[in-house]
Design an enzyme around this catalytic site. Structure first.
Site, PDB file in Angstrom:
ATOM      1  N   GLU A  66       0.808  -1.227   0.000  1.00  0.00           N
ATOM      2  CA  GLU A  66       0.000   0.000   0.000  1.00  0.00           C
ATOM      3  C   GLU A  66       0.840   1.275   0.000  1.00  0.00           C
ATOM      4  O   GLU A  66       0.552   2.227  -0.716  1.00  0.00           O
ATOM      5  CB  GLU A  66      -0.960   0.024   1.188  1.00  0.00           C
ATOM      6  N   HIS A 135     -10.914  -4.486  10.066  1.00  0.00           N
ATOM      7  CA  HIS A 135     -11.507  -4.273   8.739  1.00  0.00           C
ATOM      8  C   HIS A 135     -12.772  -3.406   8.791  1.00  0.00           C
ATOM      9  O   HIS A 135     -13.535  -3.404   7.838  1.00  0.00           O
ATOM     10  CB  HIS A 135     -11.882  -5.611   8.092  1.00  0.00           C
TER      11      HIS A 135
HETATM   12  C1  LIG Z   1      -2.557  -4.532   4.117  1.00  0.00           C
HETATM   13  C2  LIG Z   1      -3.617  -5.339   3.488  1.00  0.00           C
HETATM   14  N1  LIG Z   1      -3.880  -5.174   2.191  1.00  0.00           N
HETATM   15  C3  LIG Z   1      -4.861  -5.873   1.593  1.00  0.00           C
HETATM   16  C4  LIG Z   1      -5.591  -6.773   2.307  1.00  0.00           C
HETATM   17  C5  LIG Z   1      -6.711  -7.562   1.619  1.00  0.00           C
HETATM   18  N2  LIG Z   1      -6.278  -8.943   1.430  1.00  0.00           N
HETATM   19  C6  LIG Z   1      -6.619  -9.888   2.311  1.00  0.00           C
HETATM   20  S1  LIG Z   1      -5.921 -11.345   1.931  1.00  0.00           S
HETATM   21  C7  LIG Z   1      -5.171 -10.744   0.571  1.00  0.00           C
HETATM   22  C8  LIG Z   1      -4.328 -11.651  -0.272  1.00  0.00           C
HETATM   23  C9  LIG Z   1      -3.186 -12.216   0.501  1.00  0.00           C
HETATM   24  O1  LIG Z   1      -2.600 -13.288  -0.192  1.00  0.00           O
HETATM   25  P1  LIG Z   1      -1.486 -14.188   0.447  1.00  0.00           P
HETATM   26  O2  LIG Z   1      -0.571 -13.329   1.275  1.00  0.00           O
HETATM   27  O3  LIG Z   1      -0.838 -14.942  -0.645  1.00  0.00           O
HETATM   28  O4  LIG Z   1      -2.216 -15.158   1.458  1.00  0.00           O
HETATM   29  P2  LIG Z   1      -3.305 -16.280   1.132  1.00  0.00           P
HETATM   30  O5  LIG Z   1      -4.618 -15.612   1.195  1.00  0.00           O
HETATM   31  O6  LIG Z   1      -2.972 -16.857  -0.182  1.00  0.00           O
HETATM   32  O7  LIG Z   1      -3.164 -17.259   2.237  1.00  0.00           O
HETATM   33  C10 LIG Z   1      -5.479  -9.402   0.420  1.00  0.00           C
HETATM   34  C11 LIG Z   1      -5.005  -8.567  -0.691  1.00  0.00           C
HETATM   35  C12 LIG Z   1      -5.303  -6.910   3.672  1.00  0.00           C
HETATM   36  N3  LIG Z   1      -5.992  -7.718   4.449  1.00  0.00           N
HETATM   37  N4  LIG Z   1      -4.304  -6.189   4.238  1.00  0.00           N
END
Ligand SMILES: Cc1ncc(C[n+]2csc(CCOP(=O)(O)OP(=O)(O)O)c2C)c(N)n1
Ligand SMILES: Cc1ncc(C[n+]2csc(CCOP(=O)(O)OP(=O)(O)O)c2C)c(N)n1
Ligand SMILES: [Mg+2]
Ligand SMILES: [Mg+2]
Lengths: 331, 358, 331, 358
Positions: A66, A135
């Site tokens: 971000e 959130h």
């Molecule tokens: C700082 C932040 N940005 C965006 C999000 C929204 N978000 C939640 S999970 C996710 C994807 C994360 O992917 P990954 O780290 O690969 O974990 P996975 O869900 O595959 O276990 C996003 C963009 C968030 N929770 N926190």
């Protein structure tokens, strides 16, 4: 507002989409960047179809960074592009706040007007349903406290389209705070490429005489519910939607205050140094003699949002709380 | 430099060194002398209260500005941190506009609003002057994004201090530069310390490894050797300009002064001896002078003449700053927003109360 | 406050130092971490001598990684340490705000009380002299808006020591906002290891009858100057120093309001959603009938801080502006 | 696993595989079956509205929880992101307390306040359950700092998604872990996607390079192979426990379901075929079953019995969650501050108005 223009019914989501599509159509310097905005069509599908229409040059999936992405947007704006940075939600934008406050908001001044920053930060703010403490935050205060950024909070599809278009055309940083719970609502939207809702113009969403409910964003709908309930008991409540929090339509605020002499500020966020605090402070300063009662604020309880459904409902502002506050200012 | 020719005094004056013409070499020397004299003047002015706030000089690091920026074109961009006087001048900001800025004058390159830490001149591609350590790394990637978006062939050189590589912003930015193959060169002015903290205390790896996570190629260069730095950047800039993608450069240098005006030159974190050794053996101007003298590309007289010339220039610069007017009071409100919206109040302190529908 | 106790004169800087030294002496779980706090004795020399006294285990120089360091502190607090995280200035803490708001402030709630976070964030807030826009920001609003963090803003050496000690002993996250321009001021400080100033207790720094100047932090001194000037003209101003912004001593606020019926809020920060906005909103709600005039706020101008010395002075609040506001509320 | 013995049906039942006793192997299988059945139950409950909010399951990734966490001691810590049900259970949080949490009940491991994304049980060292991508990396380094500060010999395992390595917080944290040689193991649950974004679109380097800038050793492990994962972690944990410093592990896995309950299993970002191939060939439970069957360490009957057992357990868990009470309303205010100060108002909504000197 829309007198005689052809209108189309659409969702808030589609209105935002249309605003971006139209502005990207008229100006090649506008582009969209953010997490999942391209191939995934946006986490909330706001950018649906845009990758297909504009290609990967102008609809850009970012890494989850971000702070870096906000900085990238500001840097691109420094050389004349007009980035739209989508935050998946504004909760995550707290990570990016340094680039908002220390770069976007200050560059025009630090460079003595050589560098303006025509960037839009947009995404949902505030709570949805049972998303828990991290959130479910209304982030308006973080974006208005420091000067240099403008902020609008559309409540309806028409305002969503009109304000987002105004924001994209504005030469300064503008945050557009939407709402996850707003994306599906429907409304009439002027079918006109040049329809904009200028920043700094509030909107009386319901006229009334006895008490003014001033509010912004998602809470406009709660205010309207409250006004409807009050009407049943013969109380005529005016609902003023600020729409834009900076610039702020103080004339409209003072007009409703001098009309009803009784005010409730309704907001989704926390009370301490909230938007309501500012509005109350201004009203008591500029319309002291028009106030027949103290202004009350209806806000989120001053706590972290619980996950449990029932507790969440207790913490959130709602129409019953607004009705109660209105009754109180009416004695 | 071990490769320099042994000079035969009777030969006609040499015309070249490592591909630099005599004229170009004199220009480089003049530039570095100017930076040095200019910042010595700043120190004087600061001491008598003509300049305020935080003020960070490059004394000892002149070759990093000259060697990295002079290879650039006008359409290229430079962005930096709060230690940026000589970089601004190297990119084409008028020295007097820099000095006037430090004096807080209307004629300053930021109209007296920015000060030493916030120098700007968009017309020559000097994009600031940023005070938050590491933040410029993200802005730089955005400028580079803009260049690629418009299919231009400019590049961005982004300066960072050695301590800035521990900021998350740097890593986020470098990763994006890599995935989108953007035309940005991260140049770490590695003077070994972030304020009082030696780099080895805040990193277990060499500087050149700091881009490894992101797959950005790294180069190490002796930043006290202006020609080495220049040639390296010339090459890297060309590579980046032609689509080669981002670069990371560890420009090794040393700060001869304290971190800022209020910081002693040596003290708890580095010894007097360390600083003296560096000043004696690694002054970039002395090193360059020796190279030029040995190669018979400059005489003592020429050097003195150049130095005298820049001293005169610096005096004029200072006189300009001194005699320039203060900014108008209206500057306070005129430069918060570039667009004063037609409706509503932008300022909550009552400034625009009663205007428009405020 | 200090009745009969032995006192020592010292600077605000030394009072903070003493607070940390004493608390680290009595509790091994307290440690200090931040940029330049150890070998350099602190950027503003607040931690002078502490590395020698406590060693590198407990006085820790960090990399320039505000977000990471704040997170490290919160993590250490999660397992029972009591970190003091020094931000070189709070301006840079905007980078760390996610860990403050989303971790420190929320862990106790999200874990249903299993994990409390006894951390102190401290450093200077607000403007010093000619540091320009990025280094001259009063950050109070960013730390009070979200619930879960407490905040105090000592104005004197005694308050600095007493509030910092209270903060270190508090079981929740507490921010202590100091001032670069306060470090050198001198005052009497109780010579007592157990001297603390509890959070949530305001202090009448000067008693008066005609008008109340409510303020906090560095501005207390400006308020006292203004009160002295007003006194020359026969106006008796009371200066109430809130000292702690959360918890907030509302009783003391209401007491001074009902005494003078006329209020000016003075703060160093920006007006929009500032601390003053909150205080004004509360007063008008809870003491509406006690107000004889609108409450005025004296704040930094709603602009980015310019570097130029004269302009900077115009932008900052000062005694003359406070006097003027007092005259206005007195008609 | 290519090294498994060819099994002679007439031999007495094998007693060991790669150093794991038959009993331990059955425990591992039982654990993974439990995770699978438990999360299938969650999916059912979510579908009928018993669970709300964002909810992310580990189906397909069971071996990563079992293989990484079961080697730990009770005094060790685990910290994770929002996808953490199975990790919590692996670390010792009672399944019913996890399920009750998802039901928002008072008996949940976070009292119904946290939900799926914020599971906590400090007593067993499960430190959350964090919703901001990457934030837990910094918290983890703090927990590790605390361990070292107190000279304890615990370790922290910090889980991250593959997309989290692009967050600055991760890099800042890893650097600090390195410079202070802290006992933390960063385990990337590399399921190849962050929501709809394939890792290769947001990184030009392999996952295992992501710690290179910070000098933290990296290991790659097949996270679908529970024994390989277990042995690798056993070894790394021991190394870290005995002062070996931080580690970074790329645990390769695959998510069989959508990102969260509202995300389709396949769609714009990955094909149905891709998912089917993975489910068919890389299900960690099936792979483990085949290993055990081949080594004659488990029979079909035994497997079915285990599965029946966990199904019964999961039904009981669900019944517990269903029948548990909702949290008290007072929880709203009781868990904002652990210390209600004697003086002043903490809540600006009037909640403690009139109390103390509020
Ligand atoms: C700082 C932040 N940005 C965006 C999000 C929204 N978000 C939640 S999970 C996710 C994807 C994360 O992917 P990954 O780290 O690969 O974990 P996975 O869900 O595959 O276990 C996003 C963009 C968030 N929770 N926190
Ligand atoms: C985010 C942030 N943290 C802290 C500071 C305070 N600060 C200013 S300069 C500096 C040291 C930077 O050192 P380095 O990056 O090596 O650059 P140098 O000064 O050596 O050129 C610090 C800590 C800051 N300006 N921004
Ligand atoms: Mg340095
Ligand atoms: Mg993933």
């Amino acid at each position: 507002m829309t007198g005689g223009r052809p209108m189309a019914e659409m969702t808030y989501r589609d209105a935002l989409n249309q605003a971006m599509v139209e502005e990207m159509g008229r100006d090649d310097s506008v582009f969209l960047i953010g997490e999942e905005v391209a191939e995934y069509d946006g986490a909330y599908k706001v950018s649906r179809g845009m990758l297909d229409q504009f290609g990967a040059r102008r609809v850009v999936d970012s890494p989850i960074s971000e702070l870096g992405v906000a900085g990238l947007g500001v840097g691109a704006a420094m050389v004349g592009l007009r980035p739209i940075v989508e935050f998946m939600t504004f909760n995550f934008s707290i990570l990016a706040l340094d680039q908002v406050i220390n770069s976007a908001a200050k560059l025009y001044q630090m460079s003595h007007g050589q560098i303006n920053v025509p960037i839009v930060f947009r995404g949902p703010t505030g709570a949805a349903l049972q998303l828990g403490a991290q959130h479910s935050q209304a982030c308006e205060t973080y974006y208005v406290h420091a000067p240099g950024v403008k902020l609008a909070t559309p409540a309806t599809p028409a305002d969503a389209k009109g304000l987002l278009k105004a924001a994209i055309r504005d030469d300064d940083p503008v945050a557009i705070m939407e709402g996850e719970l707003l994306y599906n609502i429907k409304g009439e939207v002027p079918d006109d490429d040049d329809f904009i809702v200028p920043l700094g113009v509030a909107d009386v969403k319901r006229a009334g005489d006895d008490v003014s409910i001033i509010t912004h964003g998602k809470m406009v709908h709660v205010a309207l519910q409250a006004a409807a309930q009050l009407a049943k008991d013969g109380v005529s409540a005016e609902v003023l939607d600020l729409r834009s929090l900076r610039p702020l339509d103080v004339d409209a605020i003072l007009a409703t205050v001098s009309k009803t002499n009784r005010v409730v500020y309704l907001e989704e966020g926390w009370p301490y140094a909230g938007i309501g605090a500012q509005i109350v402070a201004m009203i008591q300063e500029e319309a002291f003699d028009h106030l027949d009662a103290p202004i009350l604020r209806v806000t989120q309880a001053d706590v972290n949002m619980p996950y449990n459904k029932r507790l969440e409902q207790l913490v959130k502002p709602n129409a019953a709380k607004v009705v109660q506050a209105c009754r109180k200012v009416l004695y | 430099m071990s490769e320099v020719d042994t000079v035969d005094r009777d030969r006609p004056a040499t015309q070249e060194l490592h591909g630099f013409s005599r004229e170009r070499l004199h220009e480089l020397m003049r530039a570095m002398l100017l930076y040095r004299r200019f910042e010595e003047k700043i120190e004087e002015a600061y001491a008598i209260g003509k300049i305020g706030g935080f003020c960070h000089v490059h004394i000892g690091q002149e070759a990093t500005a000259a060697g990295t920026i002079l290879p650039l074109r006008r359409e290229d961009y430079v962005i930096s941190a709060y230690r940026a006087h000589t970089q601004a001048i190297a990119k084409g900001v008028e020295p007097r506009a820099v000095m006037a800025e430090l004096y807080g004058k209307a004629t300053g390159c930021s109209g007296g609003l920015g000060g030493s830490m916030h120098l700007f001149n968009k017309a020559v591609g000097f994009m600031g002057g940023h005070g938050i350590v590491g933040a410029q790394a993200a802005l730089a990637v955005g400028i580079a994004f803009g260049i690629k978006y418009r299919d231009e062939d400019s590049v961005v050189v982004c300066f960072l201090g050695d301590a800035a590589v521990n900021q998350g912003a740097f890593h986020e930015a470098m990763n994006m530069a890599a995935i989108w193959n953007l035309p940005v060169i991260y140049a770490v002015e590695n003077n070994g310390y972030g304020m009082g903290t030696e780099f080895t205390r805040v990193s277990t790896t060499e500087m050149a490894r700091k881009s490894a996570s992101h797959g950005v190629p790294a180069t190490v260069v002796n930043g006290q050797d202006v020609l080495e730095t220049y040639r390296t950047f010339d090459e890297l800039v060309e590579r980046t300009r032609t689509g080669g993608g981002p670069q990371f450069v560890d420009v090794r240098t040393y700060r001869f002064r304290g971190h800022s005006m209020s910081d002693p030159v040596s003290g708890t974190y580095r010894s007097k001896q360390e600083v003296e050794r560096k000043v004696d053996c690694e002054d970039p101007i002395t090193l360059f002078r020796d190279q030029l003298f040995e190669a018979d590309l400059m005489s003592q007289d020429e050097l003195e003449a150049l130095d005298a010339e820049v001293m005169v220039e610096v005096d004029a610069v200072e006189a300009f700053a001194e005699s320039s007017p203060e900014p108008e009071e209206s500057a306070i409100y005129d430069f918060v927003y570039s667009q004063q919206n037609e409706h509503g109040r932008l300022f909550m302190d009552g400034h625009d109360r009663g205007q428009a529908n405020g």
